[in-house]
Design an enzyme around this catalytic site. Sequence first.
Site, PDB file in Angstrom:
ATOM      1  N   ARG A 121       0.818  -1.228   0.000  1.00 41.04           N
ATOM      2  CA  ARG A 121       0.000   0.000   0.000  1.00 41.04           C
ATOM      3  C   ARG A 121       0.849   1.275   0.000  1.00 41.04           C
ATOM      4  NH1 ARG A 121      -3.591  -2.822   3.772  1.00 41.04           N
ATOM      5  NH2 ARG A 121      -5.205  -3.776   2.501  1.00 41.04           N
ATOM      6  N   LYS A 143       4.162  11.715 -10.769  1.00 40.54           N
ATOM      7  CA  LYS A 143       3.319  10.955 -11.700  1.00 40.54           C
ATOM      8  C   LYS A 143       4.023   9.635 -11.991  1.00 40.54           C
ATOM      9  CE  LYS A 143       0.618  14.411 -14.168  1.00 40.54           C
ATOM     10  NZ  LYS A 143       0.353  15.072 -15.468  1.00 40.54           N
ATOM     11  N   GLU A 185      11.693  19.895 -23.319  1.00 45.94           N
ATOM     12  CA  GLU A 185      10.954  20.104 -22.058  1.00 45.94           C
ATOM     13  C   GLU A 185      11.566  21.257 -21.263  1.00 45.94           C
ATOM     14  OE1 GLU A 185       8.160  18.489 -21.186  1.00 45.94           O
ATOM     15  OE2 GLU A 185       8.145  16.649 -22.395  1.00 45.94           O
ATOM     16  N   LYS A 227       9.145  23.381 -12.209  1.00 46.73           N
ATOM     17  CA  LYS A 227       8.257  22.232 -12.012  1.00 46.73           C
ATOM     18  C   LYS A 227       7.856  22.132 -10.544  1.00 46.73           C
ATOM     19  CE  LYS A 227       6.664  17.895 -13.182  1.00 46.73           C
ATOM     20  NZ  LYS A 227       6.724  16.751 -14.045  1.00 46.73           N
ATOM     21  N   GLU A 237      -3.149  18.027 -10.460  1.00 47.04           N
ATOM     22  CA  GLU A 237      -3.651  18.567 -11.728  1.00 47.04           C
ATOM     23  C   GLU A 237      -5.162  18.799 -11.678  1.00 47.04           C
ATOM     24  OE1 GLU A 237      -1.422  16.817 -14.984  1.00 47.04           O
ATOM     25  OE2 GLU A 237      -3.034  17.310 -16.359  1.00 47.04           O
ATOM     26  N   ARG A 242      -1.135  22.764 -13.106  1.00 45.04           N
ATOM     27  CA  ARG A 242      -0.252  21.681 -13.576  1.00 45.04           C
ATOM     28  C   ARG A 242      -0.540  21.337 -15.030  1.00 45.04           C
ATOM     29  NH1 ARG A 242       2.145  16.472 -10.262  1.00 45.04           N
ATOM     30  NH2 ARG A 242       3.437  15.731 -11.990  1.00 45.04           N
ATOM     31  N   ASN A 246       1.334  20.601 -19.889  1.00 46.43           N
ATOM     32  CA  ASN A 246       0.970  19.845 -21.104  1.00 46.43           C
ATOM     33  C   ASN A 246       1.115  20.692 -22.362  1.00 46.43           C
ATOM     34  OD1 ASN A 246       0.362  17.570 -19.594  1.00 46.43           O
ATOM     35  ND2 ASN A 246      -1.745  18.258 -19.224  1.00 46.43           N
ATOM     36  N   HIS A 249       1.770  19.146 -25.729  1.00 46.97           N
ATOM     37  CA  HIS A 249       1.514  17.706 -25.632  1.00 46.97           C
ATOM     38  C   HIS A 249       0.286  17.267 -26.425  1.00 46.97           C
ATOM     39  CE1 HIS A 249       4.623  17.899 -22.636  1.00 46.97           C
ATOM     40  NE2 HIS A 249       4.544  16.611 -22.395  1.00 46.97           N
ATOM     41  N   HIS A 253       0.876  14.751 -29.099  1.00 47.05           N
ATOM     42  CA  HIS A 253       0.268  13.412 -28.978  1.00 47.05           C
ATOM     43  C   HIS A 253      -0.262  12.949 -30.343  1.00 47.05           C
ATOM     44  CE1 HIS A 253      -2.176  10.154 -27.290  1.00 47.05           C
ATOM     45  NE2 HIS A 253      -3.125  10.575 -28.117  1.00 47.05           N
ATOM     46  N   HIS A 267       9.248  11.280 -27.810  1.00 49.24           N
ATOM     47  CA  HIS A 267       8.233  12.091 -27.118  1.00 49.24           C
ATOM     48  C   HIS A 267       8.645  13.575 -27.060  1.00 49.24           C
ATOM     49  CE1 HIS A 267       5.203  13.329 -24.263  1.00 49.24           C
ATOM     50  NE2 HIS A 267       6.152  13.759 -23.445  1.00 49.24           N
TER      51      HIS A 267
HETATM   52  N1  GLY Z   1       4.908  15.747 -17.196  1.00 49.09           N
HETATM   53  C1  GLY Z   1       3.798  16.535 -16.814  1.00 49.09           C
HETATM   54  C2  GLY Z   1       3.550  16.523 -15.362  1.00 49.09           C
HETATM   55  O1  GLY Z   1       4.354  16.049 -14.592  1.00 49.09           O
HETATM   56  O2  GLY Z   1       2.512  16.992 -14.963  1.00 49.09           O
END
Ligand code: GLY
Length: 369
Positions: A121, A143, A185, A227, A237, A242, A246, A249, A253, A267
């Site tokens: 957990r 993430k 990035e 960040k 998000e 946050r 994107n 993206h 995408h 990417h």
């Molecule tokens: N890579 C986008 C984020 O971490 O929200």
Amino acid sequence: MAVIRVELAGRGYDVHVGHGLLEEAGTLAADFIRKTRVAAVADRNSHAHHGARLEAALAEKGVRVDWFITEPGEQAKSWAVLEKLVDWLLELGVERGDHIFALGGGVVGDLTGFAAAVLKRGCGFVQIPTTLLAQVDSSVGGKTAINTAAGKNLVGAFHQPSLVLADTATLDTLPPREMGAGYAEVIKYGVLGDADFFAWCEENGAKVTARDPQALEYAVTESVKAKARIVAEDERETTGTRALLNLGHTFGHALEAETGFSDSLLHGEAVALGMVLAARYSARLGYIAADDAERVTAAIAKAGLRSEIAELGLSCSGEKLAAHMLHDKKMDAGTLPFILLGGIGEAFVDKQVEMADVATFLDGELRKD
Ligand code: GLY
């Protein structure tokens, strides 16, 4: 060396950025090692290039490393590899209070972080990112995910690491193409929220991708600071802050989907092209001056990245690219939020974009000389 704190109530952590940090891992990670052995995950490449350095650093503190080594590439972010990893961790007797080490790029970090999130957990993990993209983006912010048949990163968890060690010396062995993809990035932080940093990137982008130590450390540090600020403000998000990460993206995408998520377009390369498209589309809607959109394009081209989708030689229509976007996991209650620009350093979320207009715009971009 810089230390950046990701401020999260009760779960804050430090990101260390510096050249040669891996040699100090035994000291820097001491608070997260409780036993004489640690479990570490790497892919074959990151293990070959940096595994011995981590082993030596921990051996100085009397700690041995047990390795779980994956094949390089996205295939490692699968149910099958996750199952093997979790079974291996259980066999080793890893406990909730222990920390698993992730040595590698985004794939290793995402897989290890997700295994840590579900093991008993939730146990701890330490990120040691060895690609530029992982250092400036995926290792920070919690993430974690694997891919499924339905798409990338569709199963995962928010699970923050306890420590991130971004050793810029590990980038010495990174192929030039991956340096460029990671650098997209970096530029993104300037384009979305910091006009001064963008101006710095315009001047210094080539130095960063050529691995000039000072320029590289500055670029990684500023990116992580950006960040960390965003994650502290909107960890899950939910407020829109946050989501600004994107930028590039959604368009990117569509390009990745059209090229089959293959090595023909990495990417970060897709994000670079996606940023150009987001900037030009913002100019089309009158949100920014066309000159500003071309500044974004020029900065990306100057770093050696492709900046025109016409260069991809795609035979599809704008409508097909727009259709790919509707399968994006960022779809929200039937609408697709676009990250657009109100200026350089001023990204915002636009939920009113008309897909038919996006398709027409993309047709023009696909056919550009
Ligand atoms: N890579 C986008 C984020 O971490 O929200």
